[in-house]
Each structure stands twice: as C-alpha cells, then as structure tokens.
Design an enzyme around this catalytic site. Structure first.
Site, PDB file in Angstrom:
ATOM      1  N   SER A 175       0.824  -1.207   0.000  1.00 36.71           N
ATOM      2  CA  SER A 175       0.000   0.000   0.000  1.00 36.71           C
ATOM      3  C   SER A 175       0.860   1.260   0.000  1.00 36.71           C
ATOM      4  CB  SER A 175      -0.885   0.017   1.240  1.00 36.71           C
ATOM      5  OG  SER A 175      -1.659  -1.143   1.315  1.00 36.71           O
TER       6      SER A 175
HETATM    7  N1  SAH Z   1       0.006  -5.082   4.325  1.00 35.72           N
HETATM    8  C1  SAH Z   1       0.843  -4.950   3.157  1.00 35.72           C
HETATM    9  C2  SAH Z   1       0.033  -5.082   1.906  1.00 35.72           C
HETATM   10  C3  SAH Z   1       0.303  -6.330   1.198  1.00 35.72           C
HETATM   11  S1  SAH Z   1      -0.620  -6.517  -0.290  1.00 35.72           S
HETATM   12  C4  SAH Z   1       1.585  -3.626   3.174  1.00 35.72           C
HETATM   13  O1  SAH Z   1       2.547  -3.508   3.874  1.00 35.72           O
HETATM   14  O2  SAH Z   1       1.204  -2.711   2.487  1.00 35.72           O
HETATM   15  C5  SAH Z   1      -1.856  -7.663   0.198  1.00 35.72           C
HETATM   16  C6  SAH Z   1      -1.370  -9.027   0.587  1.00 35.72           C
HETATM   17  O3  SAH Z   1      -2.509  -9.831   0.915  1.00 35.72           O
HETATM   18  C7  SAH Z   1      -0.612  -9.792  -0.490  1.00 35.72           C
HETATM   19  O4  SAH Z   1       0.664 -10.095  -0.028  1.00 35.72           O
HETATM   20  C8  SAH Z   1      -1.455 -11.061  -0.697  1.00 35.72           C
HETATM   21  O5  SAH Z   1      -0.684 -12.210  -0.960  1.00 35.72           O
HETATM   22  C9  SAH Z   1      -2.173 -11.162   0.628  1.00 35.72           C
HETATM   23  N2  SAH Z   1      -3.404 -11.967   0.648  1.00 35.72           N
HETATM   24  C10 SAH Z   1      -4.399 -12.052  -0.280  1.00 35.72           C
HETATM   25  N3  SAH Z   1      -5.375 -12.891   0.139  1.00 35.72           N
HETATM   26  C11 SAH Z   1      -4.988 -13.348   1.363  1.00 35.72           C
HETATM   27  C12 SAH Z   1      -5.568 -14.238   2.316  1.00 35.72           C
HETATM   28  N4  SAH Z   1      -6.741 -14.857   2.113  1.00 35.72           N
HETATM   29  N5  SAH Z   1      -4.883 -14.467   3.463  1.00 35.72           N
HETATM   30  C13 SAH Z   1      -3.696 -13.884   3.708  1.00 35.72           C
HETATM   31  N6  SAH Z   1      -3.100 -13.036   2.839  1.00 35.72           N
HETATM   32  C14 SAH Z   1      -3.743 -12.763   1.682  1.00 35.72           C
END
Ligand code: SAH
Length: 228
Positions: free
Chosen positions: A73
C-alpha cells in the site's frame, strides 16, 4: 561482535530526512492526524520492506510492486488504516495480508510493546521475507502466520482491531466473529481488480454493527475461503 542495537539504530537513521518530508506531506493532506501515527511513520524505514529495485522509490507516496503479482500500500493508505482504526498502545490487532511487512511494522510501532499484532499471509515466499525483515528491523514480536487470512486466528481471538489489506467481496463473518465488543474491522470491499470502498465496521454487540464507508480505494484481491 557487532552490537545489534547499534546496527538497528543505523537502519533508523538512514534516509530519515526523506521520511520526515513524506510524513510532513501526509500531515498536511490530513492523512496523518495523531502524534502516535506520526512518530511510527517517521520511524519505520519503508525501504527495508521493499525489493531491491523498488528501494529508490520508498518515499514516494504510491503503492509499489513486491513480486508474486502483489503490491504494498501507499504510505497515505497505511496512515488512513492506522488513523481510521483509532489504534492505541496495548491493543490486540489482526492484519490480513502481510506482504513484505511494512504496514505491520508501522502498526507494531503504534501499539507498542504492550500491544500484540498478528499478521496472516497466504504466499509463503512473502511470509518468509516479512519474517526475516521484521526480525532484522527489531519487530520480532509480530506474530506471523502462513495461511488463509479469511479464516482469522480463532485460537488467538478476540481482537480489538482487524484490518484487511486485500480487497474482499464482503466483510467475512468469520472475522467479524473474532472481534471484541467495541472492536473495529476495516476492509476494502467491492469488485475484484477494479474499485472497492473502504468499509469500517464497529461492533456494538454480538450481532450489531455500525458501518461507515470511508470512500474509494484499489487493493489486490483477497484470495481465500471467504474471499475471491
Ligand atoms: N500489508 C501490506 C500489503 C500487502 S498486499 C503492506 O505492507 O502494504 C496484500 C497481501 O494480501 C498480499 O501479499 C497477498 O498475498 C495477501 N493476501 C491475499 N489474500 C490473502 C488471504 N486470504 N490471506 C492472507 N493473505 C492474503
């Protein structure tokens, strides 16, 4: 032998002026509202939570790719997440979607040593990188779990706050059930790959929620049993 604290201090000193400039911008745009979030974002070195080729862009306010089709993000979104959840020191928090762990590090900083943060990631390579990075930067107290975040962590529930950093078709009941009364859950809800709305729900009692729509956002999809 190298003093590990000295090494960590060096990490936090690097690119400090760039970080302060970004925080000033987020304050003036109204994304950062509280001292506690300001201090956390001034401290956490975003470049440490990025792949090598993205490090130069660590302090531009935009999402950045982290591989496996995922993006982290933008800093303003991390600020919005922390502020709209009204995170406080000592809270017990669950994050869905660890990515490289930047958002987790900021939240860990906000809730402090008396707080407890759990974060679930479904992609193993991202989970492993986040683990290594959070330990190296001094956030070894974040509890990282590999698995489907839409199921939450029943054995660690209830939580004061839950937030999803991936876009869901609806706010999963499983997660709503793992909230404390008075707790809050934040999730981007809407269409896969297009446009979602950031939905904040406050749990009034076991089956009563107050819902707020915080406006349009774009997140990567939530893949799982109660996702896409
Ligand atoms: N929190 C992070 C954003 C990561 S992007 C930051 O620092 O900005 C969103 C993440 O959600 C991705 O890594 C993706 O693999 C994960 N994701 C998607 N569906 C998921 C699920 N059901 N359980 C856990 N992670 C999931």
């Amino acid at each position: 032998m190298d003093d590990p604290n000295l090494h960590k201090n060096k990490i936090f000193q690097k690119r400090l002026s760039e970080r302060q400039k970004l925080v000033k911008q987020l304050l003036s745009h109204g994304h950062i509202k509280s001292d506690i979030v300001k201090h956390a974002m001034e401290k956490v070195p975003r470049e440490e939570f990025l792949p090598l080729e993205q490090k130069p862009y660590a302090y531009s306010d935009r999402p950045l790719p982290i591989g496996k089709g995922q993006t982290i993000s933008a800093p303003h979104m991390v600020a919005i997440i922390c502020e709209s959840l009204s995170l406080k020191e000592g809270m017990k928090v669950l994050e869905i979607g660890t990515g490289f762990g930047y958002n987790a590090a900021v939240v860990a900083e906000v809730i402090g040593e008396t707080g407890k943060l759990y974060s679930i990631e479904r992609v193993e390579s991202l989970h492993n990188i986040a683990k290594e990075t959070l330990i190296r930067t001094g956030y070894s107290n974040v509890n990282l779990v590999l698995g489907d975040g839409t199921l939450g962590i029943p054995e660690a529930a209830p939580f004061d706050r839950i937030y999803l950093t991936a876009a869901a078709p609806y706010v999963p009941e499983t997660l709503k059930n793992q909230l404390n009364a008075g707790g809050k859950i934040l999730a981007p809800v809407g269409e896969i790959d297009l446009y979602q709305e950031l939905i904040l729900m406050e749990k009034i009692s076991d089956n009563e929620f107050k819902t707020f729509n915080l406006g349009g956002v774009a997140f990567v999809p939530l893949i799982g049993e109660h996702g896409w």
